[in-house]
Design an enzyme around this catalytic site. Structure first.
Site, PDB file in Angstrom:
ATOM      1  N   SER A 135       0.865  -1.178   0.000  1.00 11.86           N
ATOM      2  CA  SER A 135       0.000   0.000   0.000  1.00 11.86           C
ATOM      3  C   SER A 135       0.901   1.227   0.000  1.00 11.86           C
ATOM      4  CB  SER A 135      -0.874  -0.033   1.255  1.00 11.86           C
ATOM      5  OG  SER A 135      -1.623   1.156   1.363  1.00 11.86           O
ATOM      6  N   LYS A 161      -1.249  -0.975  -4.364  1.00 11.02           N
ATOM      7  CA  LYS A 161      -2.414  -0.189  -3.949  1.00 11.02           C
ATOM      8  C   LYS A 161      -1.944   1.241  -3.777  1.00 11.02           C
ATOM      9  CE  LYS A 161      -4.756   0.159   0.482  1.00 11.02           C
ATOM     10  NZ  LYS A 161      -5.411  -0.647   1.539  1.00 11.02           N
ATOM     11  N   LYS A 163      -2.977   5.172  -2.783  1.00 16.86           N
ATOM     12  CA  LYS A 163      -3.952   6.016  -2.097  1.00 16.86           C
ATOM     13  C   LYS A 163      -4.312   7.191  -2.990  1.00 16.86           C
ATOM     14  CE  LYS A 163      -4.008   3.979   1.997  1.00 16.86           C
ATOM     15  NZ  LYS A 163      -5.219   3.532   2.706  1.00 16.86           N
ATOM     16  N   ASP A 188      -7.149   3.199  -3.241  1.00 14.84           N
ATOM     17  CA  ASP A 188      -7.863   3.272  -1.952  1.00 14.84           C
ATOM     18  C   ASP A 188      -8.154   4.736  -1.658  1.00 14.84           C
ATOM     19  OD1 ASP A 188      -8.955   3.008   0.567  1.00 14.84           O
ATOM     20  OD2 ASP A 188      -7.182   2.075   1.481  1.00 14.84           O
ATOM     21  N   GLU A 213     -11.075   0.777  -3.389  1.00 12.30           N
ATOM     22  CA  GLU A 213     -11.382   0.509  -1.981  1.00 12.30           C
ATOM     23  C   GLU A 213     -12.059   1.723  -1.353  1.00 12.30           C
ATOM     24  OE1 GLU A 213      -7.933  -1.055  -0.019  1.00 12.30           O
ATOM     25  OE2 GLU A 213      -8.704  -0.638   1.994  1.00 12.30           O
ATOM     26  N   ASP A 238     -13.811  -1.386   3.154  1.00  5.80           N
ATOM     27  CA  ASP A 238     -12.899  -1.370   4.293  1.00  5.80           C
ATOM     28  C   ASP A 238     -13.656  -0.746   5.474  1.00  5.80           C
ATOM     29  OD1 ASP A 238     -10.882  -0.883   6.149  1.00  5.80           O
ATOM     30  OD2 ASP A 238      -9.521   0.164   4.807  1.00  5.80           O
ATOM     31  N   LYS A 262      -9.570  -6.680   7.882  1.00  7.04           N
ATOM     32  CA  LYS A 262      -8.636  -6.190   8.904  1.00  7.04           C
ATOM     33  C   LYS A 262      -9.109  -6.782  10.216  1.00  7.04           C
ATOM     34  CE  LYS A 262      -7.325  -1.819   6.745  1.00  7.04           C
ATOM     35  NZ  LYS A 262      -7.507  -0.360   6.782  1.00  7.04           N
ATOM     36  N   GLY A 290      -4.103  -3.829   6.169  1.00  3.27           N
ATOM     37  CA  GLY A 290      -3.092  -3.557   7.184  1.00  3.27           C
ATOM     38  C   GLY A 290      -3.361  -2.240   7.877  1.00  3.27           C
TER      39      GLY A 290
HETATM   40  O1  OSB Z   1      -7.157   2.214   4.488  1.00  2.00           O
HETATM   41  O2  OSB Z   1      -6.136   0.401   4.328  1.00  2.00           O
HETATM   42  C1  OSB Z   1      -6.206   1.515   4.806  1.00  2.00           C
HETATM   43  C2  OSB Z   1      -3.092   2.304   6.870  1.00  2.00           C
HETATM   44  C3  OSB Z   1      -3.648   2.968   7.949  1.00  2.00           C
HETATM   45  C4  OSB Z   1      -5.010   3.170   7.972  1.00  2.00           C
HETATM   46  C5  OSB Z   1      -5.816   2.724   6.920  1.00  2.00           C
HETATM   47  C6  OSB Z   1      -5.263   2.050   5.845  1.00  2.00           C
HETATM   48  C7  OSB Z   1      -3.867   1.865   5.813  1.00  2.00           C
HETATM   49  C8  OSB Z   1      -3.168   1.232   4.699  1.00  2.00           C
HETATM   50  C9  OSB Z   1      -1.775   0.681   4.976  1.00  2.00           C
HETATM   51  O3  OSB Z   1      -3.581   1.188   3.561  1.00  2.00           O
HETATM   52  C10 OSB Z   1      -1.701  -0.789   4.952  1.00  2.00           C
HETATM   53  C11 OSB Z   1      -0.391  -1.273   5.528  1.00  2.00           C
HETATM   54  O4  OSB Z   1       0.628  -1.180   4.845  1.00  2.00           O
HETATM   55  O5  OSB Z   1      -0.381  -1.744   6.690  1.00  2.00           O
HETATM   56 MG    MG Z   2      -8.385   1.090   3.200  1.00  2.00          MG
END
Ligand code: OSB
Ligand code: MG
Length: 369
Positions: A135, A161, A163, A188, A213, A238, A262, A290
């Site tokens: 991510s 992924k 953001k 995401d 996402e 999510d 999660k 994560g």
């Molecule tokens: O939206 O998935 C998410 C990290 C912190 C809060 C929300 C998210 C995330 C990540 C990171 O996308 C995932 C990771 O590398 O642990």
């Molecule tokens: Mg997410």
């Protein structure tokens, strides 16, 4: 099993690279670890909260309070036959899934050790190796994003992924497509859009994303259903799904086609297994998300990913992507083929560096039965 002591540690760990999402930027992770012990075994769990109530309403402070005043006394009060009993035992506390999950994860670790099994096998998992992706946060410029993708492609990651947020979306993703071609890519949005953004969200269909996402509100499953009918790209939920109950309704409504599992957001490993099973029945693929976990939460993520419905690479990257030094030994490593070897020793299967945890903790609570 009868727990005789539960300890809570408050930790702050510096991230090697700041992580930015549509709801803010994190330079440090602040979270809790739970250490539970019986006469014979020690188990560890991670409470995947943050300092601020931005991703979720839970924070370090709310989780500490709920654990200390309710959940820990309730587990110390009487024996546990199976970790699945904790969901019902905790039900009088509404919500607070991450707090519940951190404690339940420590109990699962002990339960697996009592059976002499790796946590993955105790959960019903079958894989010896899992495929992982990465991510990538919102980078200051497109050039810096391309550099990150190039680096992680070279490290073997199987899915990218990225953001997004309004204004930093289509062009950024398009730049990645142009540079790297048909790599497995998804976006995401962390709830940054509304149905008014339908034209932009439909334009993303041109980019052949594996999924998008959580495009819409953190508490919505109705607008997501409306949106999914008008998008080719599958929606992955999510923030909106806090357990098997929410999931059943989202499946019925067609609010998406994929679930990000999660463990903390769903309320624990038992709830994650149940959610996985519901998705299997509905034909929804799942993958493991994560929360920038330390090694403890990361090993729980590796274990749950061995279940058969986890057919898409998750966000469980290597320890070294986040930390100068992780609190487990050995650290979680990713092979050049983008895979993680599932531990075969009982419980979490890697050693938790307890001395390091004790010396790093800026607060600590211990409760005995
Ligand atoms: O939206 O998935 C998410 C990290 C912190 C809060 C929300 C998210 C995330 C990540 C990171 O996308 C995932 C990771 O590398 O642990
Ligand atoms: Mg997410």
């Amino acid at each position: 099993m009868q727990l005789r002591q539960v300890e809570i540690f408050a930790l702050r760990m510096r991230l090697r690279h700041p992580f930015e999402t549509s709801f803010g930027r994190e330079d440090d992770r602040e979270f809790l670890l739970v250490r539970a012990e019986t006469e014979d075994f020690v188990g560890w769990g991670e409470v995947t909260v943050s300092r601020d109530p931005f991703y979720s309403y839970e924070t370090v402070a709310t989780a500490q309070s709920v654990l200390h005043d309710y959940l820990v006394p309730w587990v110390l009060a009487r024996p546990i036959g199976h970790p699945d009993e904790l969901g019902p035992r905790f039900a009088q506390v509404r919500g607070h899934q991450m707090a519940k999950s951190g404690l339940e994860g420590a109990v699962w670790d002990i339960y697996a050790q009592e059976l002499g099994l790796p946590l993955s096998t105790a959960l019903g998992g079958t894989r010896q190796e899992i495929e992982v992706g990465i991510s990538i946060g919102i980078e200051p410029t497109a050039e810096l994003l391309l550099k990150q993708v190039e680096r992680f492609l070279g490290e073997g990651y199987r899915r990218f992924k990225i953001k997004i947020k309004p204004g930093v979306d289509y062009d950024r993703l398009k730049a990645v497509r142009k540079e790297f071609g048909a790599i497995p890519m998804m976006a995401d949005a962390n709830s940054a859009y509304t149905l008014d953004d339908l034209p932009l969200l439909q334009r993303l269909d041109d980019l052949d994303l594996m999924m998008i996402e959580q495009p819409l509100a953190y508490d919505d499953i109705i607008d997501h259903a409306t949106l999914q009918k008008q998008l080719r790209t599958p929606i992955c939920l999510d923030e909106s799904i806090h357990g098997p109950g929410d999931l059943r309704k989202a499946i019925a409504l067609g609010s998406g086609r994929i679930l990000n599992v999660k463990i903390g957001r769903l309320g624990g490993l038992s709830e994650s297994v149940q959610s996985h099973n519901l998705c299997q029945d509905a034909g929804w693929p799942v993958w493991c998300g994560g929360m920038l976990e330390s090694g403890v939460g990361r090993l729980h993520n590796v274990a749950i990913t061995t279940l058969p419905g986890f057919t898409l690479p998750g966000d469980t990257a290597a320890s070294s992507r986040y930390w100068q030094e992780d609190i487990i030994e050995p650290e979680v490593i990713v092979s050049p083929r983008g895979t993680i070897q599932v531990p075969d020793a009982p419980g979490l299967g890697h050693k938790v560096r307890e001395d390091m945890v004790r010396s790093m903790a800026h607060a600590h609570w211990a409760m005995r039965s």
